[in-house]
Design an enzyme around this catalytic site. Structure first.
Site, PDB file in Angstrom:
ATOM      1  N   CYS A 112       1.035  -1.137   0.100  1.00  0.00           N
ATOM      2  CA  CYS A 112       0.130   0.012  -0.173  1.00  0.00           C
ATOM      3  C   CYS A 112       0.869   1.309   0.053  1.00  0.00           C
ATOM      4  O   CYS A 112       0.356   2.453  -0.109  1.00  0.00           O
ATOM      5  CB  CYS A 112      -1.119   0.139   1.262  1.00  0.00           C
ATOM      6  SG  CYS A 112      -1.854  -1.495   1.298  1.00  0.00           S
ATOM      7  N   HIS A 251      -3.584   6.873   1.845  1.00  0.00           N
ATOM      8  CA  HIS A 251      -4.171   5.605   1.237  1.00  0.00           C
ATOM      9  C   HIS A 251      -5.151   5.085   1.801  1.00  0.00           C
ATOM     10  O   HIS A 251      -5.537   5.471   2.965  1.00  0.00           O
ATOM     11  CB  HIS A 251      -2.964   4.350   1.731  1.00  0.00           C
ATOM     12  CG  HIS A 251      -3.483   3.078   1.813  1.00  0.00           C
ATOM     13  ND1 HIS A 251      -4.118   2.737   0.583  1.00  0.00           N
ATOM     14  CD2 HIS A 251      -3.490   2.012   2.524  1.00  0.00           C
ATOM     15  CE1 HIS A 251      -4.327   1.307   0.556  1.00  0.00           C
ATOM     16  NE2 HIS A 251      -4.038   0.944   1.717  1.00  0.00           N
ATOM     17  N   ASN A 281     -10.342  -0.895  -0.383  1.00  0.00           N
ATOM     18  CA  ASN A 281      -9.106  -0.513  -0.262  1.00  0.00           C
ATOM     19  C   ASN A 281      -8.177  -1.269  -1.579  1.00  0.00           C
ATOM     20  O   ASN A 281      -8.260  -2.531  -1.621  1.00  0.00           O
ATOM     21  CB  ASN A 281      -8.488  -1.227   0.952  1.00  0.00           C
ATOM     22  CG  ASN A 281      -7.147  -1.249   1.288  1.00  0.00           C
ATOM     23  OD1 ASN A 281      -6.221  -1.155   0.390  1.00  0.00           O
ATOM     24  ND2 ASN A 281      -6.792  -1.370   2.622  1.00  0.00           N
TER      25      ASN A 281
HETATM   26  O1  UT7 Z   1      -4.142  -1.298   3.237  1.00  0.00           O
HETATM   27  C1  UT7 Z   1      -3.498  -1.423   4.367  1.00  0.00           C
HETATM   28  C2  UT7 Z   1      -3.590  -2.748   5.181  1.00  0.00           C
HETATM   29  N1  UT7 Z   1      -4.692  -2.915   5.725  1.00  0.00           N
HETATM   30  C3  UT7 Z   1      -5.135  -2.042   6.616  1.00  0.00           C
HETATM   31  O2  UT7 Z   1      -4.795  -0.887   6.683  1.00  0.00           O
HETATM   32  C4  UT7 Z   1      -6.476  -2.660   7.542  1.00  0.00           C
HETATM   33  C5  UT7 Z   1      -6.617  -2.184   9.008  1.00  0.00           C
HETATM   34  N2  UT7 Z   1      -7.334  -2.953   9.747  1.00  0.00           N
HETATM   35  C6  UT7 Z   1      -8.672  -2.581   9.517  1.00  0.00           C
HETATM   36  O3  UT7 Z   1      -9.066  -1.880   8.772  1.00  0.00           O
HETATM   37  C7  UT7 Z   1      -9.870  -3.164  10.456  1.00  0.00           C
HETATM   38  O4  UT7 Z   1      -8.828  -3.828  11.525  1.00  0.00           O
HETATM   39  C8  UT7 Z   1     -10.613  -4.117  10.133  1.00  0.00           C
HETATM   40  C9  UT7 Z   1     -11.749  -3.678   9.111  1.00  0.00           C
HETATM   41  C10 UT7 Z   1      -9.980  -5.464   8.931  1.00  0.00           C
HETATM   42  C11 UT7 Z   1     -11.392  -4.877  11.004  1.00  0.00           C
HETATM   43  O5  UT7 Z   1     -12.312  -4.157  11.724  1.00  0.00           O
HETATM   44  P1  UT7 Z   1     -12.177  -4.064  13.282  1.00  0.00           P
HETATM   45  O6  UT7 Z   1     -12.984  -2.932  13.799  1.00  0.00           O
HETATM   46  O7  UT7 Z   1     -10.611  -4.004  13.827  1.00  0.00           O
HETATM   47  O8  UT7 Z   1     -12.777  -5.614  13.695  1.00  0.00           O
HETATM   48  P2  UT7 Z   1     -11.961  -6.579  14.528  1.00  0.00           P
HETATM   49  O9  UT7 Z   1     -10.874  -7.422  13.764  1.00  0.00           O
HETATM   50  O10 UT7 Z   1     -11.463  -5.997  15.765  1.00  0.00           O
HETATM   51  O11 UT7 Z   1     -13.390  -7.386  14.884  1.00  0.00           O
HETATM   52  C12 UT7 Z   1     -14.480  -6.900  15.722  1.00  0.00           C
HETATM   53  C13 UT7 Z   1     -15.426  -7.897  15.726  1.00  0.00           C
HETATM   54  C14 UT7 Z   1     -15.056  -9.403  15.841  1.00  0.00           C
HETATM   55  O12 UT7 Z   1     -16.094 -10.002  16.470  1.00  0.00           O
HETATM   56  P3  UT7 Z   1     -15.973 -10.306  18.110  1.00  0.00           P
HETATM   57  O13 UT7 Z   1     -14.879 -11.247  18.323  1.00  0.00           O
HETATM   58  O14 UT7 Z   1     -15.723  -9.109  18.627  1.00  0.00           O
HETATM   59  O15 UT7 Z   1     -17.258 -10.999  18.509  1.00  0.00           O
HETATM   60  C15 UT7 Z   1     -14.968  -9.914  14.278  1.00  0.00           C
HETATM   61  O16 UT7 Z   1     -15.070 -11.263  14.417  1.00  0.00           O
HETATM   62  O17 UT7 Z   1     -16.076  -8.039  14.231  1.00  0.00           O
HETATM   63  C16 UT7 Z   1     -16.272  -9.274  13.736  1.00  0.00           C
HETATM   64  N3  UT7 Z   1     -16.059  -9.129  12.244  1.00  0.00           N
HETATM   65  C17 UT7 Z   1     -17.174  -8.867  11.515  1.00  0.00           C
HETATM   66  N4  UT7 Z   1     -18.271  -8.883  11.819  1.00  0.00           N
HETATM   67  C18 UT7 Z   1     -19.324  -8.657  10.695  1.00  0.00           C
HETATM   68  C19 UT7 Z   1     -14.687  -9.164  11.593  1.00  0.00           C
HETATM   69  N5  UT7 Z   1     -15.249  -8.973  10.303  1.00  0.00           N
HETATM   70  C20 UT7 Z   1     -16.343  -8.717  10.340  1.00  0.00           C
HETATM   71  C21 UT7 Z   1     -17.459  -8.536   9.356  1.00  0.00           C
HETATM   72  N6  UT7 Z   1     -18.901  -8.483   9.660  1.00  0.00           N
HETATM   73  N7  UT7 Z   1     -17.025  -8.426   7.902  1.00  0.00           N
END
Ligand code: UT7
Length: 324
Positions: A112, A251, A281
């Site tokens: 990225c 980005h 993204n």
């Molecule tokens: O491009 C450069 C590289 N990448 C990035 O910069 C990405 C950086 N990270 C992010 O954008 C975020 O961390 C994500 C969008 C990938 C994830 O968002 P988050 O707010 O960090 O979610 P999380 O991984 O902390 O998950 C929170 C909850 C979890 O459930 P529990 O354990 O709290 O019950 C996940 O299982 O959300 C759940 N979850 C979802 N729920 C519904 C994870 N993905 C989904 C989904 N739909 N698609």
């Protein structure tokens, strides 16, 4: 001494749009979660178009907008982690397609941050006097490396291409300051496209890992910790004030990352361009696509000072302060 002036902006998104609703039928997710956690409403995915094919469309637009001929291009650089082939490189495929027979051409891989690194390299060839017109692309078919059954990543990634022509100029201040970093020790927090060594000489029993694997939370906090610092660093290096910056073009990783950056920098969110709602993204492609959108909307004016900032796999990050 020559500086780097951006004289043309162009982008291309493949026509197939995948909405959050459509993804909700494929994995356990929903539109509200995706929009509030990432800012994405829809994304474009390739239905067979490769990175080089998308870039050729961008290149045609760049040439016709700039009035520069293909023969006048000295160098083509493509930032991508999803090239058509390991060899020939994507830049050579573009060279052939547009007839840029006087150019040399290579790809760069910095995920990225790829477009930032590539623009930095283009600037050095221009400053050295070796190149006058450089095409710089960021382009990805991330859909090919996405595990479409993994809801934590498939909601984020998308496809597209963007590019600019960077030209040697004696009038423009060009690339005023930059700040580039890598932190290989954390690289395995975001992986994809692992090469599988399975030959007559080596029976590989390891699991194949073609798809993205990401510790989303770790990448999120890496970005919000390091990127504001990088932006502050180039503002300080240039000896200007935050109010002198017309736009910050980050980005498009996640709109919440951009909001957190604005807060840390104590800068109005309106200065940060966000188009992730319609692009998703697109890794190395996101900054040049954003620039082309801004140009199309009449937001980029000659003399504007803008900051481009990228961050992601590697881990890598970096920022560039440009005068347009
Ligand atoms: O491009 C450069 C590289 N990448 C990035 O910069 C990405 C950086 N990270 C992010 O954008 C975020 O961390 C994500 C969008 C990938 C994830 O968002 P988050 O707010 O960090 O979610 P999380 O991984 O902390 O998950 C929170 C909850 C979890 O459930 P529990 O354990 O709290 O019950 C996940 O299982 O959300 C759940 N979850 C979802 N729920 C519904 C994870 N993905 C989904 C989904 N739909 N698609």
């Amino acid at each position: 001494m020559y500086n780097t002036k951006i004289v043309a902006f162009e982008s291309y998104l493949p026509p197939r749009v995948v909405t959050n609703e459509e993804l909700s039928g494929m994995v356990d997710t929903n539109d509200e979660w995706i929009r509030t956690r990432t800012g994405v409403s829809e994304r474009h995915v390739s239905v067979g178009e490769t990175v080089s094919e998308m870039c050729v469309k961008v290149a045609d637009g760049l040439l016709s907008k700039s009035g520069i001929s293909a023969e006048e291009i000295d160098l083509i650089i493509v930032a991508t982690i999803t090239p058509d082939f390991a060899t020939p490189n994507t830049a050579c495929l573009i060279q052939k397609a547009i007839g840029a027979k006087n150019a040399f051409a290579f790809d760069m891989s910095a995920a990225c941050s790829g477009f930032i690194y590539a623009l930095s390299v283009a600037d050095k060839y221009i400053k050295s006097g070796m190149c006058k017109n450089v095409m710089v692309f960021g382009a990805e078919v991330l859909s090919a490396m996405t595990d479409w059954s993994d809801r934590s990543s498939c909601i984020l990634f998308a496809d597209g291409a963007g590019g600019v022509i960077a030209q040697a100029s004696e009038q423009c201040a060009g690339l005023i300051a930059e700040d580039l970093h890598s932190k290989g020790e954390d690289g395995l927090k975001l992986t994809g496209g692992a090469i599988c060594i399975d030959t007559p000489f080596f029976d590989n029993d390891k699991e194949k890992q073609p798809y993205f694997k990401m510790d989303g939370r770790a990448i999120f906090s890496f970005a919000t910790r390091n990127v504001p610092r990088s932006i502050e660093c180039i503002i300080e290096k240039a000896g200007i004030a935050k109010t002198d910056i017309a736009h910050i073009v980050p980005h498009q990783a996640n709109s919440r990352i951009v909001e957190a950056m604005a807060k840390k920098l104590d800068m109005p969110i309106e200065k940060f361009f966000i188009n992730i709602q319609k692009t998703g993204n697109t890794s190395a492609a996101s900054i040049p696509i954003a620039l082309a959108d801004m140009y199309g909307e009449g937001r980029l004016k000659t003399g504007d000072k803008i900051i481009l900032t990228g961050f992601g796999g590697g881990l890598t990050w970096g920022s560039i302060l440009l005068e347009l």
